[in-house]
Write a protein that holds these residues in place. Sequence first.
Motif, PDB file in Angstrom:
ATOM      1  N   UNK A 196      79.304  82.529 -79.573  1.00 20.57           N
ATOM      2  CA  UNK A 196      78.146  81.753 -79.140  1.00 20.57           C
ATOM      3  C   UNK A 196      78.038  80.471 -79.964  1.00 20.57           C
ATOM      4  N   UNK A 197      77.566  79.399 -79.345  1.00 25.08           N
ATOM      5  CA  UNK A 197      77.398  78.154 -80.085  1.00 25.08           C
ATOM      6  C   UNK A 197      76.011  77.582 -79.821  1.00 25.08           C
ATOM      7  N   UNK A 198      75.542  76.776 -80.771  1.00 21.61           N
ATOM      8  CA  UNK A 198      74.229  76.141 -80.688  1.00 21.61           C
ATOM      9  C   UNK A 198      74.358  74.684 -81.110  1.00 21.61           C
ATOM     10  N   UNK A 199      73.234  73.994 -81.137  1.00 19.85           N
ATOM     11  CA  UNK A 199      73.198  72.599 -81.565  1.00 19.85           C
ATOM     12  C   UNK A 199      73.756  72.442 -82.972  1.00 19.85           C
ATOM     13  N   UNK A 200      73.544  73.446 -83.825  1.00 20.16           N
ATOM     14  CA  UNK A 200      74.005  73.375 -85.215  1.00 20.16           C
ATOM     15  C   UNK A 200      75.525  73.337 -85.325  1.00 20.16           C
ATOM     16  N   UNK A 201      76.245  73.692 -84.246  1.00 23.19           N
ATOM     17  CA  UNK A 201      77.705  73.658 -84.277  1.00 23.19           C
ATOM     18  C   UNK A 201      78.265  72.274 -83.962  1.00 23.19           C
ATOM     19  N   UNK A 202      77.412  71.344 -83.577  1.00 23.71           N
ATOM     20  CA  UNK A 202      77.867  69.967 -83.384  1.00 23.71           C
ATOM     21  C   UNK A 202      78.009  69.312 -84.752  1.00 23.71           C
ATOM     22  N   UNK A 203      79.166  68.779 -85.024  1.00 22.79           N
ATOM     23  CA  UNK A 203      79.425  68.151 -86.325  1.00 22.79           C
ATOM     24  C   UNK A 203      79.347  66.636 -86.165  1.00 22.79           C
ATOM     25  N   UNK A 204      78.407  66.009 -86.866  1.00 24.09           N
ATOM     26  CA  UNK A 204      78.198  64.582 -86.682  1.00 24.09           C
ATOM     27  C   UNK A 204      79.341  63.736 -87.234  1.00 24.09           C
ATOM     28  N   UNK A 205      80.264  64.347 -87.973  1.00 21.39           N
ATOM     29  CA  UNK A 205      81.439  63.620 -88.451  1.00 21.39           C
ATOM     30  C   UNK A 205      82.578  63.618 -87.430  1.00 21.39           C
ATOM     31  N   UNK A 206      82.396  64.340 -86.322  1.00 20.79           N
ATOM     32  CA  UNK A 206      83.477  64.525 -85.359  1.00 20.79           C
ATOM     33  C   UNK A 206      83.048  64.092 -83.958  1.00 20.79           C
ATOM     34  N   UNK A 207      84.024  64.189 -83.062  1.00 17.87           N
ATOM     35  CA  UNK A 207      83.770  64.121 -81.628  1.00 17.87           C
ATOM     36  C   UNK A 207      83.867  65.553 -81.103  1.00 17.87           C
ATOM     37  N   UNK A 208      82.942  65.954 -80.223  1.00 12.37           N
ATOM     38  CA  UNK A 208      82.941  67.298 -79.654  1.00 12.37           C
ATOM     39  C   UNK A 208      83.186  67.205 -78.154  1.00 12.37           C
ATOM     40  N   UNK A 209      83.783  68.263 -77.586  1.00 18.58           N
ATOM     41  CA  UNK A 209      84.011  68.316 -76.150  1.00 18.58           C
ATOM     42  C   UNK A 209      83.361  69.580 -75.594  1.00 18.58           C
ATOM     43  N   UNK A 210      82.449  69.419 -74.631  1.00 17.68           N
ATOM     44  CA  UNK A 210      81.770  70.540 -73.979  1.00 17.68           C
ATOM     45  C   UNK A 210      82.240  70.620 -72.534  1.00 17.68           C
ATOM     46  N   UNK A 211      82.862  71.745 -72.176  1.00 20.21           N
ATOM     47  CA  UNK A 211      83.375  71.941 -70.819  1.00 20.21           C
ATOM     48  C   UNK A 211      82.441  72.886 -70.076  1.00 20.21           C
ATOM     49  N   UNK A 212      81.800  72.393 -69.006  1.00 19.55           N
ATOM     50  CA  UNK A 212      80.917  73.231 -68.187  1.00 19.55           C
ATOM     51  C   UNK A 212      81.491  73.392 -66.776  1.00 19.55           C
ATOM     52  N   UNK A 213      82.750  73.241 -66.638  1.00 24.15           N
ATOM     53  CA  UNK A 213      83.599  73.410 -65.458  1.00 24.15           C
ATOM     54  C   UNK A 213      83.544  72.213 -64.516  1.00 24.15           C
ATOM     55  N   UNK A 214      82.389  71.883 -63.955  1.00 29.79           N
ATOM     56  CA  UNK A 214      82.392  70.763 -63.018  1.00 29.79           C
ATOM     57  C   UNK A 214      82.229  69.426 -63.719  1.00 29.79           C
ATOM     58  N   UNK A 215      81.972  69.464 -65.020  1.00 29.26           N
ATOM     59  CA  UNK A 215      81.871  68.258 -65.833  1.00 29.26           C
ATOM     60  C   UNK A 215      82.395  68.548 -67.230  1.00 29.26           C
ATOM     61  N   UNK A 216      82.878  67.501 -67.876  1.00 28.16           N
ATOM     62  CA  UNK A 216      83.259  67.610 -69.289  1.00 28.16           C
ATOM     63  C   UNK A 216      82.518  66.514 -70.048  1.00 28.16           C
ATOM     64  N   UNK A 217      81.825  66.924 -71.099  1.00 22.70           N
ATOM     65  CA  UNK A 217      81.092  65.979 -71.930  1.00 22.70           C
ATOM     66  C   UNK A 217      81.876  65.676 -73.203  1.00 22.70           C
ATOM     67  N   UNK A 218      81.962  64.408 -73.545  1.00 20.12           N
ATOM     68  CA  UNK A 218      82.486  63.966 -74.837  1.00 20.12           C
ATOM     69  C   UNK A 218      81.282  63.510 -75.663  1.00 20.12           C
ATOM     70  N   UNK A 219      80.979  64.259 -76.732  1.00 18.46           N
ATOM     71  CA  UNK A 219      79.832  63.961 -77.602  1.00 18.46           C
ATOM     72  C   UNK A 219      80.357  63.288 -78.862  1.00 18.46           C
ATOM     73  N   UNK A 220      79.876  62.099 -79.144  1.00 21.78           N
ATOM     74  CA  UNK A 220      80.378  61.330 -80.289  1.00 21.78           C
ATOM     75  C   UNK A 220      79.345  61.363 -81.407  1.00 21.78           C
ATOM     76  N   UNK A 221      79.694  62.021 -82.509  1.00 26.12           N
ATOM     77  CA  UNK A 221      78.805  62.076 -83.665  1.00 26.12           C
ATOM     78  C   UNK A 221      78.720  60.729 -84.360  1.00 26.12           C
ATOM     79  N   UNK A 222      77.619  60.512 -85.057  1.00 26.04           N
ATOM     80  CA  UNK A 222      77.413  59.224 -85.728  1.00 26.04           C
ATOM     81  C   UNK A 222      78.510  58.914 -86.743  1.00 26.04           C
ATOM     82  N   UNK A 223      79.107  59.953 -87.316  1.00 27.51           N
ATOM     83  CA  UNK A 223      80.125  59.735 -88.337  1.00 27.51           C
ATOM     84  C   UNK A 223      81.549  59.768 -87.829  1.00 27.51           C
TER      85      UNK A 223
END
Length: 716
Positions: free
Chosen positions: A630-657
Amino acid sequence: MTAVFETAGKKEGLQIWRVENFKLVENSEAIHGNFYVGDSYLLLKTIKTRNGKLRWDLHFWLGSESSQDERGAAAILTCQMDEYMGGDPVQYRQLQGYESSEFMAMFKTGVKYMQGGVESGFKQVKTNVSESKRLLHVKGRRSVRATEVPMKWSSFNHGDSFILDYENNVYQWNGKECNHFEKLKANNVARAIISYEKGGKGKLIKIEDGERIPINMLQALLGTPGDILPSVPDDVVLSTDTSPAVLYHVCADTGKLIITEIGYAPLEQDQLDSGDSYILDNGSQGKIFVWKGKGASREERLGALEYANKFIERKNYSESTGIEIMAEGAETILFKQFFSSWRNKDETVGFGKIYAANKIAKIEQIKFDMKSLNDSKLAAKYRMVDDGSGKLEIWRVEDGFQSVDPSMYGVFYDNHCYIMLYTYKPSRREEYIIYFWQGRQAPIQKVTVSSFLAVELCRKYRDRPVQVRVIQGKEPPHLLSLFGGKPMIIVSGNEKISNFISGIDDVALLQIFCTATGGRAIQVSTSAGSLNSNDAFVLKTRSSCYIWVGLGASDDEIDGAKFVANKLCIHTPVVRKEGKESPGFWYWLGGKQEYANHPRLHEDLNENPPRLFGISDASGRLVVDEVPGDFTQADLCEDDVMMLDVWDQIFIWIGNGANSQERKEAPKLAEDYIKSDPRKRDARTSIITITQGNEPLSFTGFLPTWDPKFVYSKTL
């Protein structure tokens, strides 16, 4: 061996055996997650599904220094256990250092690799003692592995964290090239050693690279700090090889085992014959599958496994290539996705597309059923010492201990800290656990005092209790079980300093959600924008009480909402289903507005769960790895880029760092990820790039209890 098999998989939970002289010796729960590099192990995870039936994942783990005899014995014993259980378990071959996400998700605080083994004189991990002497190299930003290394300074490098477990204390040394997220993961390992292996005793001492070294560390380690090595790059874990998977037929009808190529993915289900076995070779992307038909002979079943192992060597696949073995009727989501359609037993239509790409999909997640704990073996990964029915006492942290009224047990304010003493009797004498819970908005003074009060209470009981520090949002399942199977309620407001809890906001909105680790009800912003179609909510007002049921809310969440409403509201709750809201409901939320109602939130996310990955080049090489479990907001690392796959869309989340290289490469990696899907995923799948602090509802809806004011640096 029959006696061992008779106890296997009878109840929900995790069982681990070490292979010792061609026999299975069960490990105690106290050392679950600790593996000796010279040994091999069998791990059986028993899961109770929603319909009450049991299913099993059977892993055989091979240490890097285990002998060929031990490895062979582990494979044979796995087959024997599988046969004893009617061929129902899904089997996984796991190699040290290359474990699958399914394996790593069983150990929330990571795994530890210890030197030695049976043949070299096996020694149990010492628990709750002062003679401990070991050095652990902690590596991994999300799937954490702690490997025992020689106790000398030349074992260190500037890019990772190291933990010295020496006598009564635990020392965490962080290399200068570690980021906040890696330090946090290492800190979790260090605290787990104190909590679970030292019984809550001992002190955690943190040292940053370049700071003064404590005298005990200098005495314990050979050499000098000048021997520390440069950082070591991590391995890139995401393959972009798009070679299609190949299906092979394994048949011995002629008296000789014959392997025949059938075709390439996407495949058809009717290409599988119940009378034979098959190999699905996706080794170019790190996985080979063995499918055993119900009528397959023993020679065909064992021959398929033998050839799957040979494929790794003959086709020059990575030694980390996993092998997954399943019987007809027990196919995993990962296996099914290679077929253009799939019908399960008694289904009249196919199950449609599966959301995940082959390299990183996994078995469906199963919710931890708190109601069944009395009848199940408690999961070691959750440290479930019992079913939570013992004696509980709770104090709020002020200048000292402030008793909480028992009628309000289970209600916590996020600007306070609490001490909980749990007493249970597993045998003849009572045992104790001290949880000290620290709210996210609690001032640093109270956080500090809570630690001191926990120690003070421990001493009152002659240092016998296990002490567990709990940060809001990271509550262990055993703590959640202490409230009679009801959600743990976390609210804001101005709690009065008195003998009674009071001060809950007159108008408050609480989100109720359930995960694999239990249930929580958390106060969120009183706005329609806080609603989420995947959950149930309670709206408490001065003159009314509403229960809002999202289209994707589970029965457990609806029941939890009813409990919370009766606990906090003086008015009779009115149930409003999504789409059937009254004007009065919207009035108290400041008017109707857009909220998280993505169509995927209406589906059973346990069947096709969203997946989260981190993208980082902190080590100098681009690394993509999955957040297990399981993952939550706390698993987003602001030093990195994260990728969230929800099947019909893919999000690229860019942390400030995140740096420029990570930002540049992430979209291309997302495209390669889509192309690598063996189901011929639509190349036009939307890739949406967002930045930290500007997340849309279509993104936040997939991370439970999203808080727009969340302070990442405080968590890290």
